[in-house]
Design a protein around this motif. Structure first.
Motif, PDB file in Angstrom:
ATOM      1  N   UNK A 290      11.910  16.888   6.839  1.00  0.00           N
ATOM      2  CA  UNK A 290      10.940  16.060   7.565  1.00  0.00           C
ATOM      3  C   UNK A 290      11.252  14.577   7.399  1.00  0.00           C
ATOM      4  N   UNK A 291      11.706  14.182   6.220  1.00  0.00           N
ATOM      5  CA  UNK A 291      12.068  12.778   5.979  1.00  0.00           C
ATOM      6  C   UNK A 291      13.299  12.400   6.797  1.00  0.00           C
ATOM      7  N   UNK A 292      14.350  13.226   6.724  1.00  0.00           N
ATOM      8  CA  UNK A 292      15.602  12.881   7.404  1.00  0.00           C
ATOM      9  C   UNK A 292      15.492  12.971   8.923  1.00  0.00           C
ATOM     10  N   UNK A 293      14.598  13.803   9.424  1.00  0.00           N
ATOM     11  CA  UNK A 293      14.427  13.907  10.876  1.00  0.00           C
ATOM     12  C   UNK A 293      13.566  12.791  11.446  1.00  0.00           C
ATOM     13  N   UNK A 294      12.847  12.077  10.582  1.00  0.00           N
ATOM     14  CA  UNK A 294      11.969  11.015  11.048  1.00  0.00           C
ATOM     15  C   UNK A 294      10.539  11.478  11.303  1.00  0.00           C
ATOM     16  N   UNK A 295      10.281  12.767  11.104  1.00  0.00           N
ATOM     17  CA  UNK A 295       8.911  13.282  11.264  1.00  0.00           C
ATOM     18  C   UNK A 295       7.951  12.607  10.295  1.00  0.00           C
ATOM     19  N   UNK A 296       8.450  12.332   9.096  1.00  0.00           N
ATOM     20  CA  UNK A 296       7.636  11.722   8.041  1.00  0.00           C
ATOM     21  C   UNK A 296       8.354  10.464   7.578  1.00  0.00           C
ATOM     22  N   UNK A 297       7.623   9.370   7.430  1.00  0.00           N
ATOM     23  CA  UNK A 297       8.270   8.125   7.008  1.00  0.00           C
ATOM     24  C   UNK A 297       8.402   7.995   5.497  1.00  0.00           C
ATOM     25  N   UNK A 298       7.499   8.644   4.760  1.00  0.00           N
ATOM     26  CA  UNK A 298       7.594   8.633   3.296  1.00  0.00           C
ATOM     27  C   UNK A 298       6.617   9.638   2.703  1.00  0.00           C
ATOM     28  N   UNK A 299       6.903  10.004   1.474  1.00  0.00           N
ATOM     29  CA  UNK A 299       5.986  10.804   0.673  1.00  0.00           C
ATOM     30  C   UNK A 299       5.771  10.068  -0.642  1.00  0.00           C
TER      31      UNK A 299
ATOM     32  N   UNK B 186       0.845  -1.166   0.000  1.00  0.00           N
ATOM     33  CA  UNK B 186       0.000   0.000   0.000  1.00  0.00           C
ATOM     34  C   UNK B 186       0.900   1.242   0.000  1.00  0.00           C
ATOM     35  N   UNK B 187       0.704   2.072  -0.967  1.00  0.00           N
ATOM     36  CA  UNK B 187       1.532   3.268  -1.065  1.00  0.00           C
ATOM     37  C   UNK B 187       1.207   4.300   0.008  1.00  0.00           C
ATOM     38  N   UNK B 188      -0.078   4.501   0.261  1.00  0.00           N
ATOM     39  CA  UNK B 188      -0.490   5.541   1.203  1.00  0.00           C
ATOM     40  C   UNK B 188      -1.214   4.938   2.399  1.00  0.00           C
ATOM     41  N   UNK B 189      -0.741   5.287   3.584  1.00  0.00           N
ATOM     42  CA  UNK B 189      -1.453   4.934   4.810  1.00  0.00           C
ATOM     43  C   UNK B 189      -2.266   6.117   5.308  1.00  0.00           C
ATOM     44  N   UNK B 190      -1.766   7.312   5.004  1.00  0.00           N
ATOM     45  CA  UNK B 190      -2.402   8.542   5.487  1.00  0.00           C
ATOM     46  C   UNK B 190      -2.377   9.582   4.368  1.00  0.00           C
ATOM     47  N   UNK B 191      -3.312  10.503   4.433  1.00  0.00           N
ATOM     48  CA  UNK B 191      -3.400  11.552   3.412  1.00  0.00           C
ATOM     49  C   UNK B 191      -2.167  12.454   3.404  1.00  0.00           C
ATOM     50  N   UNK B 192      -1.519  12.645   4.560  1.00  0.00           N
ATOM     51  CA  UNK B 192      -0.356  13.548   4.607  1.00  0.00           C
ATOM     52  C   UNK B 192       0.880  12.967   3.933  1.00  0.00           C
ATOM     53  N   UNK B 193       0.793  11.736   3.472  1.00  0.00           N
ATOM     54  CA  UNK B 193       1.921  11.132   2.764  1.00  0.00           C
ATOM     55  C   UNK B 193       1.909  11.487   1.273  1.00  0.00           C
TER      56      UNK B 193
ATOM     57  N   UNK C  24       3.867   8.817  -8.840  1.00  0.00           N
ATOM     58  CA  UNK C  24       5.006   8.857  -9.757  1.00  0.00           C
ATOM     59  C   UNK C  24       6.297   8.396  -9.085  1.00  0.00           C
ATOM     60  N   UNK C  25       6.397   8.604  -7.766  1.00  0.00           N
ATOM     61  CA  UNK C  25       7.624   8.250  -7.060  1.00  0.00           C
ATOM     62  C   UNK C  25       7.337   8.187  -5.568  1.00  0.00           C
ATOM     63  N   UNK C  26       8.246   7.532  -4.863  1.00  0.00           N
ATOM     64  CA  UNK C  26       8.167   7.477  -3.402  1.00  0.00           C
ATOM     65  C   UNK C  26       9.456   8.061  -2.859  1.00  0.00           C
ATOM     66  N   UNK C  27       9.309   8.983  -1.941  1.00  0.00           N
ATOM     67  CA  UNK C  27      10.441   9.623  -1.281  1.00  0.00           C
ATOM     68  C   UNK C  27      10.515   9.059   0.130  1.00  0.00           C
ATOM     69  N   UNK C  28      11.657   8.454   0.490  1.00  0.00           N
ATOM     70  CA  UNK C  28      11.817   7.842   1.810  1.00  0.00           C
ATOM     71  C   UNK C  28      13.253   7.974   2.282  1.00  0.00           C
ATOM     72  N   UNK C  29      13.489   7.788   3.571  1.00  0.00           N
ATOM     73  CA  UNK C  29      14.864   7.861   4.073  1.00  0.00           C
ATOM     74  C   UNK C  29      15.733   6.772   3.439  1.00  0.00           C
ATOM     75  N   UNK C  30      16.996   7.086   3.232  1.00  0.00           N
ATOM     76  CA  UNK C  30      17.901   6.119   2.605  1.00  0.00           C
ATOM     77  C   UNK C  30      18.036   4.851   3.437  1.00  0.00           C
TER      78      UNK C  30
END
Length: 94
Positions: free
Chosen positions: A25-34, A1-8, A43-49
């Motif tokens: 927000x990604x690197x600090x851990x505030x957000x797990x992915x976009x 599932x790509x999206x768990x929440x609307x803010x992603x 089109x793409x998923x942005x996540x911590x390395x």
């Protein structure tokens, strides 16, 4: 599932305008992915390395496991050597 929440979900325009804030927000851990939406499609998923590397490592482990299971299923025991026989063989080679 790509999206768990609307803010992603973020638009590609938002990504262009707010790249630094989103990466912070990604690197600090505030957000797990976009999930970047372009033309109303993911089109793409942005996540911590670290998360990406963990996913790739797990995928590689699963590929190795699948290959091992496939090889075990086709194992010809009449031509295989035991671990003890292999150790004995390589000890003599030294």
């Amino acid at each position: 599932m790509l999206l768990d929440r609307a803010d992603q979900a973020i638009s590609s325009t938002d990504l262009q305008k707010n790249t630094k804030a989103l990466l912070d927000r990604i690197t600090s851990g505030e957000q797990d992915r976009y999930v970047v939406i372009r033309d109303n499609r993911p089109a793409a998923v942005l996540m911590p390395t670290e998360r990406y590397e963990a996913i790739m490592n797990e995928l590689e482990d699963l590929r190795i496991d699948a290959l091992a299971r496939e090889r075990l299923a086709t194992l010809d025991e009449s031509t295989s050597l035991s671990h003890a026989d292999m150790l004995s063989y390589f000890e003599k080679a030294d």
